[in-house]
Design a protein around this motif. Structure first.
Motif, PDB file in Angstrom:
ATOM      1  N   LYS A  78       0.828  -1.059   0.059  1.00  0.00           N
ATOM      2  CA  LYS A  78      -0.210  -0.038  -0.029  1.00  0.00           C
ATOM      3  C   LYS A  78       0.998   1.378   0.153  1.00  0.00           C
ATOM      4  O   LYS A  78       0.539   2.322  -0.541  1.00  0.00           O
ATOM      5  N   VAL A  79       1.907   1.199   0.733  1.00  0.00           N
ATOM      6  CA  VAL A  79       2.942   2.485   0.766  1.00  0.00           C
ATOM      7  C   VAL A  79       3.488   2.555  -0.348  1.00  0.00           C
ATOM      8  O   VAL A  79       3.544   3.680  -0.989  1.00  0.00           O
ATOM      9  N   LEU A  80       3.867   1.564  -1.200  1.00  0.00           N
ATOM     10  CA  LEU A  80       4.761   1.609  -2.314  1.00  0.00           C
ATOM     11  C   LEU A  80       3.691   2.039  -3.627  1.00  0.00           C
ATOM     12  O   LEU A  80       4.085   2.385  -4.995  1.00  0.00           O
ATOM     13  N   LYS A  81       2.496   2.195  -3.276  1.00  0.00           N
ATOM     14  CA  LYS A  81       1.310   2.570  -4.398  1.00  0.00           C
ATOM     15  C   LYS A  81       1.365   4.147  -4.264  1.00  0.00           C
ATOM     16  O   LYS A  81       0.685   4.667  -5.143  1.00  0.00           O
ATOM     17  N   GLY A  82       1.673   4.762  -3.272  1.00  0.00           N
ATOM     18  CA  GLY A  82       2.039   6.020  -3.122  1.00  0.00           C
ATOM     19  C   GLY A  82       0.530   6.798  -2.713  1.00  0.00           C
ATOM     20  O   GLY A  82       0.332   8.006  -2.980  1.00  0.00           O
ATOM     21  N   GLN A  83      -0.147   6.037  -1.849  1.00  0.00           N
ATOM     22  CA  GLN A  83      -1.536   6.594  -1.504  1.00  0.00           C
ATOM     23  C   GLN A  83      -1.705   6.479  -0.022  1.00  0.00           C
ATOM     24  O   GLN A  83      -3.009   6.334   0.228  1.00  0.00           O
ATOM     25  N   GLU A  84      -0.660   6.275   0.561  1.00  0.00           N
ATOM     26  CA  GLU A  84      -0.756   5.999   1.827  1.00  0.00           C
ATOM     27  C   GLU A  84      -0.402   7.118   2.803  1.00  0.00           C
ATOM     28  O   GLU A  84       0.563   7.633   2.462  1.00  0.00           O
ATOM     29  N   ASN A  85      -1.350   7.847   3.637  1.00  0.00           N
ATOM     30  CA  ASN A  85      -0.842   8.992   4.461  1.00  0.00           C
ATOM     31  C   ASN A  85       0.098   8.539   5.723  1.00  0.00           C
ATOM     32  O   ASN A  85      -0.336   7.972   6.786  1.00  0.00           O
ATOM     33  N   LEU A  86       1.315   8.565   5.480  1.00  0.00           N
ATOM     34  CA  LEU A  86       2.140   7.950   6.448  1.00  0.00           C
ATOM     35  C   LEU A  86       2.660   8.794   7.600  1.00  0.00           C
ATOM     36  O   LEU A  86       2.505   9.988   7.709  1.00  0.00           O
ATOM     37  N   SER A  87       2.669   8.104   8.865  1.00  0.00           N
ATOM     38  CA  SER A  87       2.791   8.674   9.950  1.00  0.00           C
ATOM     39  C   SER A  87       4.515   8.997  10.079  1.00  0.00           C
ATOM     40  O   SER A  87       5.300   8.582   9.395  1.00  0.00           O
ATOM     41  N   LEU A  88       4.840   9.885  11.004  1.00  0.00           N
ATOM     42  CA  LEU A  88       6.195  10.107  11.297  1.00  0.00           C
ATOM     43  C   LEU A  88       6.940   8.879  11.952  1.00  0.00           C
ATOM     44  O   LEU A  88       8.446   8.764  11.339  1.00  0.00           O
ATOM     45  N   GLU A  89       6.061   8.165  12.651  1.00  0.00           N
ATOM     46  CA  GLU A  89       7.016   6.984  13.064  1.00  0.00           C
ATOM     47  C   GLU A  89       7.068   5.889  11.689  1.00  0.00           C
ATOM     48  O   GLU A  89       8.239   5.459  11.764  1.00  0.00           O
ATOM     49  N   THR A  90       6.326   5.701  10.996  1.00  0.00           N
ATOM     50  CA  THR A  90       6.326   5.158   9.795  1.00  0.00           C
ATOM     51  C   THR A  90       7.609   5.672   9.041  1.00  0.00           C
ATOM     52  O   THR A  90       8.435   4.785   8.412  1.00  0.00           O
ATOM     53  N   LEU A  91       7.721   6.960   8.550  1.00  0.00           N
ATOM     54  CA  LEU A  91       8.622   7.325   7.874  1.00  0.00           C
ATOM     55  C   LEU A  91      10.075   7.416   8.446  1.00  0.00           C
ATOM     56  O   LEU A  91      11.217   7.094   7.726  1.00  0.00           O
ATOM     57  N   SER A  92      10.143   7.450   9.779  1.00  0.00           N
ATOM     58  CA  SER A  92      11.496   7.049  10.663  1.00  0.00           C
ATOM     59  C   SER A  92      11.825   5.685  10.405  1.00  0.00           C
ATOM     60  O   SER A  92      12.999   5.402  10.054  1.00  0.00           O
ATOM     61  N   LYS A  93      10.636   4.597  10.418  1.00  0.00           N
ATOM     62  CA  LYS A  93      11.173   3.382  10.094  1.00  0.00           C
ATOM     63  C   LYS A  93      11.717   3.146   8.855  1.00  0.00           C
ATOM     64  O   LYS A  93      12.676   2.458   8.654  1.00  0.00           O
ATOM     65  N   ILE A  94      11.132   3.838   7.729  1.00  0.00           N
ATOM     66  CA  ILE A  94      11.579   3.405   6.489  1.00  0.00           C
ATOM     67  C   ILE A  94      12.819   4.148   6.213  1.00  0.00           C
ATOM     68  O   ILE A  94      13.898   3.337   5.705  1.00  0.00           O
ATOM     69  N   GLU A  95      13.318   5.275   6.891  1.00  0.00           N
ATOM     70  CA  GLU A  95      14.429   5.898   6.704  1.00  0.00           C
ATOM     71  C   GLU A  95      15.391   4.876   7.356  1.00  0.00           C
ATOM     72  O   GLU A  95      16.614   4.709   6.938  1.00  0.00           O
ATOM     73  N   ARG A  96      15.157   4.314   8.560  1.00  0.00           N
ATOM     74  CA  ARG A  96      16.214   3.474   9.220  1.00  0.00           C
ATOM     75  C   ARG A  96      16.566   1.952   8.474  1.00  0.00           C
ATOM     76  O   ARG A  96      17.570   1.601   8.144  1.00  0.00           O
ATOM     77  N   CYS A  97      15.614   1.572   7.991  1.00  0.00           N
ATOM     78  CA  CYS A  97      15.590   0.193   7.231  1.00  0.00           C
ATOM     79  C   CYS A  97      16.161   0.538   5.636  1.00  0.00           C
ATOM     80  O   CYS A  97      16.829  -0.443   5.473  1.00  0.00           O
ATOM     81  N   LEU A  98      15.829   1.412   5.288  1.00  0.00           N
ATOM     82  CA  LEU A  98      16.392   1.485   3.858  1.00  0.00           C
ATOM     83  C   LEU A  98      17.610   2.452   3.933  1.00  0.00           C
ATOM     84  O   LEU A  98      18.243   2.723   2.805  1.00  0.00           O
ATOM     85  N   GLU A  99      17.905   3.058   5.031  1.00  0.00           N
ATOM     86  CA  GLU A  99      19.229   3.850   5.096  1.00  0.00           C
ATOM     87  C   GLU A  99      18.880   5.129   4.164  1.00  0.00           C
ATOM     88  O   GLU A  99      20.114   5.358   3.338  1.00  0.00           O
ATOM     89  N   ILE A 100      17.926   5.808   4.156  1.00  0.00           N
ATOM     90  CA  ILE A 100      17.909   7.102   3.276  1.00  0.00           C
ATOM     91  C   ILE A 100      17.182   8.015   4.165  1.00  0.00           C
ATOM     92  O   ILE A 100      16.763   7.794   5.324  1.00  0.00           O
ATOM     93  N   GLN A 101      17.321   9.154   3.641  1.00  0.00           N
ATOM     94  CA  GLN A 101      16.695  10.434   4.408  1.00  0.00           C
ATOM     95  C   GLN A 101      15.681  11.022   3.497  1.00  0.00           C
ATOM     96  O   GLN A 101      15.724  11.329   2.530  1.00  0.00           O
ATOM     97  N   ILE A 102      14.440  11.018   4.350  1.00  0.00           N
ATOM     98  CA  ILE A 102      13.214  11.590   3.576  1.00  0.00           C
ATOM     99  C   ILE A 102      12.940  12.781   3.978  1.00  0.00           C
ATOM    100  O   ILE A 102      12.488  13.903   3.466  1.00  0.00           O
TER     101      ILE A 102
END
Length: 109
Positions: A78-102
């Motif tokens: 769902k997130v990768l479809k680009g239609q998910e309203n992401l929380s700051l917690e989720t954004l932080s997890k994505i950054e940590r797991c993929l080693e990227i800065q959003i």
């Protein structure tokens, strides 16, 4: 000639009704929703593209990312479809797991 045209039109309408779904289409509601949520959807789509690019670099599957993030593969989809309203917690997890800065680090700006 007019009678033949009317019969043909009636046949077309009849055939269309045969293939009409039992539930009404929600295209108008979906379009209105996209218009109402346009601003954050743009960010969601950009984040999804960043994620997809990084996952490709790392040769990481949705299932692997979901395991790292502690969520379901369906949620990652769902997130990768680009239609998910992401929380700051989720954004932080994505950054940590993929080693990227959003989100820009205010200490570095």
């Amino acid at each position: 000639m007019k009678e033949v045209t009317m019969r043909t039109a009636n046949e077309i309408v009849s055939k269309l009704k045969e293939h009409q779904p039992s539930t009404p289409s929600k295209w108008r509601e979906n379009a209105e929703w996209r218009m109402a949520n346009k601003s954050w959807l743009r960010y969601s789509q950009q984040i999804a593209m960043m994620m997809l690019d990084r996952m490709e670099e790392l040769q990481m599957s949705q299932k692997q990312l979901s395991a790292l993030m502690g969520c379901s593969q369906q949620y990652i989809s769902k997130v990768l479809k680009g239609q998910e309203n992401l929380s700051l917690e989720t954004l932080s997890k994505i950054e940590r797991c993929l080693e990227i800065q959003i989100i820009a680090d205010p200490a570095l700006v």
